[in-house]
Design a protein around this motif. Structure first.
Motif, short mmCIF file in Angstrom:
data_model
loop_
_atom_site.label_atom_id
_atom_site.label_comp_id
_atom_site.label_asym_id
_atom_site.label_seq_id
_atom_site.Cartn_x
_atom_site.Cartn_y
_atom_site.Cartn_z
N LEU A 1 0.84 -1.21 0.00
CA LEU A 1 0.00 0.00 0.00
C LEU A 1 0.87 1.25 0.00
CD1 LEU A 1 -2.65 -1.11 2.68
CD2 LEU A 1 -2.75 -1.40 0.19
N SER A 2 1.95 1.21 0.77
CA SER A 2 2.83 2.38 0.84
C SER A 2 3.60 2.58 -0.46
CB SER A 2 3.81 2.24 2.01
OG SER A 2 3.13 2.36 3.25
N LEU A 3 3.99 1.48 -1.10
CA LEU A 3 4.68 1.64 -2.39
C LEU A 3 3.71 2.20 -3.43
CD1 LEU A 3 7.16 1.43 -4.17
CD2 LEU A 3 6.62 -0.98 -4.58
N PHE A 4 2.45 1.74 -3.38
CA PHE A 4 1.43 2.34 -4.25
C PHE A 4 1.40 3.86 -4.05
CE2 PHE A 4 -2.69 4.40 -4.06
CZ PHE A 4 -3.14 4.28 -5.36
N GLN A 5 1.35 4.30 -2.79
CA GLN A 5 1.20 5.72 -2.49
C GLN A 5 2.44 6.50 -2.94
OE1 GLN A 5 -1.32 7.34 -1.79
NE2 GLN A 5 -0.58 9.32 -1.03
N LEU A 6 3.61 5.90 -2.73
CA LEU A 6 4.84 6.55 -3.18
C LEU A 6 4.81 6.74 -4.70
CD1 LEU A 6 7.82 7.52 -2.82
CD2 LEU A 6 8.51 5.12 -2.99
N VAL A 7 4.47 5.68 -5.42
CA VAL A 7 4.42 5.76 -6.89
C VAL A 7 3.35 6.77 -7.32
CG1 VAL A 7 3.86 4.47 -8.99
CG2 VAL A 7 5.36 3.45 -7.24
N ASP A 8 2.21 6.73 -6.67
CA ASP A 8 1.14 7.67 -7.00
C ASP A 8 1.61 9.11 -6.83
OD1 ASP A 8 -1.51 6.90 -7.89
OD2 ASP A 8 -2.30 8.16 -6.27
N GLY A 9 2.29 9.38 -5.75
CA GLY A 9 2.79 10.72 -5.49
C GLY A 9 3.88 11.13 -6.48
N LEU A 10 4.75 10.19 -6.81
CA LEU A 10 5.82 10.50 -7.76
C LEU A 10 5.25 10.76 -9.16
CD1 LEU A 10 8.47 7.86 -6.59
CD2 LEU A 10 8.65 10.36 -6.36
N ARG A 11 4.22 10.01 -9.51
CA ARG A 11 3.57 10.25 -10.81
C ARG A 11 2.91 11.62 -10.86
NH1 ARG A 11 -0.11 5.24 -12.49
NH2 ARG A 11 -0.62 6.75 -14.10
N TYR A 12 2.41 12.06 -9.71
CA TYR A 12 1.82 13.40 -9.64
C TYR A 12 2.91 14.47 -9.74
CZ TYR A 12 -0.37 17.57 -7.72
OH TYR A 12 -0.81 18.86 -7.52
N ALA A 13 3.98 14.29 -8.97
CA ALA A 13 4.99 15.34 -8.86
C ALA A 13 5.94 15.38 -10.05
CB ALA A 13 5.78 15.16 -7.56
N PHE A 14 6.30 14.20 -10.53
CA PHE A 14 7.29 14.09 -11.61
C PHE A 14 6.74 13.20 -12.72
CE2 PHE A 14 9.55 14.44 -7.54
CZ PHE A 14 10.32 15.57 -7.74
N PRO A 15 5.66 13.63 -13.40
CA PRO A 15 5.03 12.72 -14.38
C PRO A 15 5.99 12.24 -15.47
CG PRO A 15 4.15 14.98 -14.53
CD PRO A 15 4.97 14.90 -13.28
N LYS A 16 6.85 13.11 -15.93
CA LYS A 16 7.77 12.71 -17.01
C LYS A 16 8.83 11.73 -16.49
CE LYS A 16 7.45 17.20 -19.32
NZ LYS A 16 8.22 18.44 -19.55
N ALA A 17 9.52 12.13 -15.45
CA ALA A 17 10.62 11.30 -14.93
C ALA A 17 10.09 9.97 -14.42
CB ALA A 17 11.36 12.05 -13.82
N THR A 18 8.95 9.99 -13.74
CA THR A 18 8.41 8.75 -13.19
C THR A 18 7.92 7.82 -14.31
OG1 THR A 18 7.78 9.96 -11.21
CG2 THR A 18 6.78 7.79 -11.51
N GLY A 19 7.31 8.42 -15.33
CA GLY A 19 6.87 7.61 -16.47
C GLY A 19 8.03 6.85 -17.10
N ARG A 20 9.15 7.54 -17.27
CA ARG A 20 10.35 6.89 -17.83
C ARG A 20 10.83 5.76 -16.95
NH1 ARG A 20 12.11 12.02 -18.88
NH2 ARG A 20 13.44 11.98 -17.04
N VAL A 21 10.91 6.03 -15.65
CA VAL A 21 11.45 5.04 -14.72
C VAL A 21 10.53 3.81 -14.64
CG1 VAL A 21 11.87 4.62 -12.26
CG2 VAL A 21 12.87 6.63 -13.37
N LEU A 22 9.23 4.03 -14.66
CA LEU A 22 8.29 2.91 -14.53
C LEU A 22 8.33 1.98 -15.74
CD1 LEU A 22 5.15 4.42 -12.74
CD2 LEU A 22 6.94 2.94 -11.78
N LYS A 23 8.74 2.51 -16.89
CA LYS A 23 8.89 1.63 -18.06
C LYS A 23 9.93 0.55 -17.81
CE LYS A 23 7.29 4.63 -21.75
NZ LYS A 23 7.74 5.68 -22.68
#
Lengths: 246, 246
Positions: free
Chosen positions: B180-202
């Motif tokens: 649940l906490s990793l979900f929230q971390l990823v959710d927050g990172l996608r909000y704050a850094f949509p470009k950088a997080t999108g790249r990393v999640l690939k």
């Protein structure tokens, strides 16, 4: 059973919080990365576990502890594990959780102390973030350091078991790993920010007394006089850069 | 037994990591600081416990949880306490400690995500540390974000219970508070850094799948659609400042 501690060999750093618990308890342990590479130790042995493909549950970073088949990372988690085994935490669930809660707050203070000299990035040199460090250190000295130390003082003050104790403890009437960690935090802060920490400790006499008490612990005093105790230096968490103190 | 959660009422922040556990388990809880001041709740009720003289064991900061006479601070310590009670952690000591170790690494990532916009001091405005924030955010995007997400991906990859699972889990074959906490971390990172997080999640497809899986959790989906779920905003840990993303 001999514990294996894995941490950088040249700095006290976060490894020292674990080392103090092992030393205070007189536990048998090997400081792997400080060992002889010819004998399968040294930094390569640590890196093999950290970066290799072998562990099902790899630590994110050092320090980590190996106890038989168990590999445990994160300083506070290591102490949560070692506390009962080394008799450095009380028995009740409430006391254990409170000890851990204090430990996590010490860990937060450690991050902030580190970030005074590395506010931009831990992978960059201090010299490349000196301007930012000056600002961050000022905020740390004026706001964060007094706030953290004020809280530890309050915790010691509200622990009624300290009313008639020669040496104050954070939890109940006995030594815990959190006491050892608070000692190390104060020790590091006194090294890095002698002026600012000196001022703050005048308003936190119980914290200062705890620090002195741990310094006089029989097994630890022998440890501090040994070569196993690493000195603070400008590669570690607590660094003495005169321009950051005031 | 109704739990009391105490946290700032206007941001998801660190309180959300606790809230997700309570919501996923369908636990009965009161979000005290979001309650009515006329009825003894609201921020004053939280501040009374934080800053008042009453508690023998006061938390350093919010969030904190009140469970009867117990008052527990530090997000990771709260989840350590709630995990077994909400059936959000496995039974064995080894699994529990590993779950907690992961949680502490998530907490480290949360601090670093926060410090991208507050590298100098959390008590200062973003506008007064924007130049420093640009540098810190660049280091976070290039070095730290990929390192953290790469580690979570490795943890998911090496958990053999995920080989045939529809939704990956960090520990064993079941949902834990760390998921649940990793979900929230990823959710927050996608909000704050949509470009950088999108790249990393690939490059971290298992992390992305865990995020999607938690989003589809039956009780949590109902929670996300409710008014209880607070939106990310520029007062919280995860802030969308376009100049910090790339």
């Amino acid at each position: 059973m001999t514990y294996q501690l894995h941490y950088w060999p040249s700095i006290p750093g976060r490894g020292e919080f674990v080392r103090l618990a092992l030393e205070a308890a007189g536990a048998s342990y090997v400081d792997v990365a400080r060992g002889d590479e010819q004998r399968g130790m040294g930094v390569p042995a640590m890196q093999r576990l950290l970066a290799g493909p072998d562990l099902a549950r790899p630590p994110f970073a050092c320090p980590f502890l190996v106890d038989g088949k168990r590999v445990i990372g994160q300083t506070a988690a290591i102490l949560l594990y070692l506390g009962p085994r080394l008799d450095l935490v009380a028995k009740s669930e409430a006391d254990r959780l409170w000890t851990h809660q204090i430990q996590l707050t010490i860990a937060d203070a450690v991050v902030e102390a580190h970030d005074t000299h590395h506010p931009v990035g831990s992978g960059l040199y201090y010299e490349d973030q000196k301007k930012e460090a000056l600002r961050r250190a000022e905020d740390f000295r004026k706001a964060r350091l007094p706030k953290f130390m004020g809280w530890f003082e309050t915790v010691l003050e509200r622990n009624t078991r300290n009313d008639r104790a020669a040496i104050p403890h954070l939890v109940g009437g006995r030594l815990s790993y959190a006491d050892l960690s608070l000692f190390q935090l104060v020790d590091g802060l006194r090294y890095a920010f002698p002026k600012a920490t000196g001022r703050v400790l005048k308003k936190a006499p119980r914290v200062a007394a705890l620090h002195a008490g741990v310094a006089g612990h029989r097994k630890l005093a022998a440890y501090f006089a040994s070569e196993r105790r690493l000195a603070f230096n400008e590669e570690g968490i607590f660094r003495r850069y005169r321009e950051l103190d005031a």
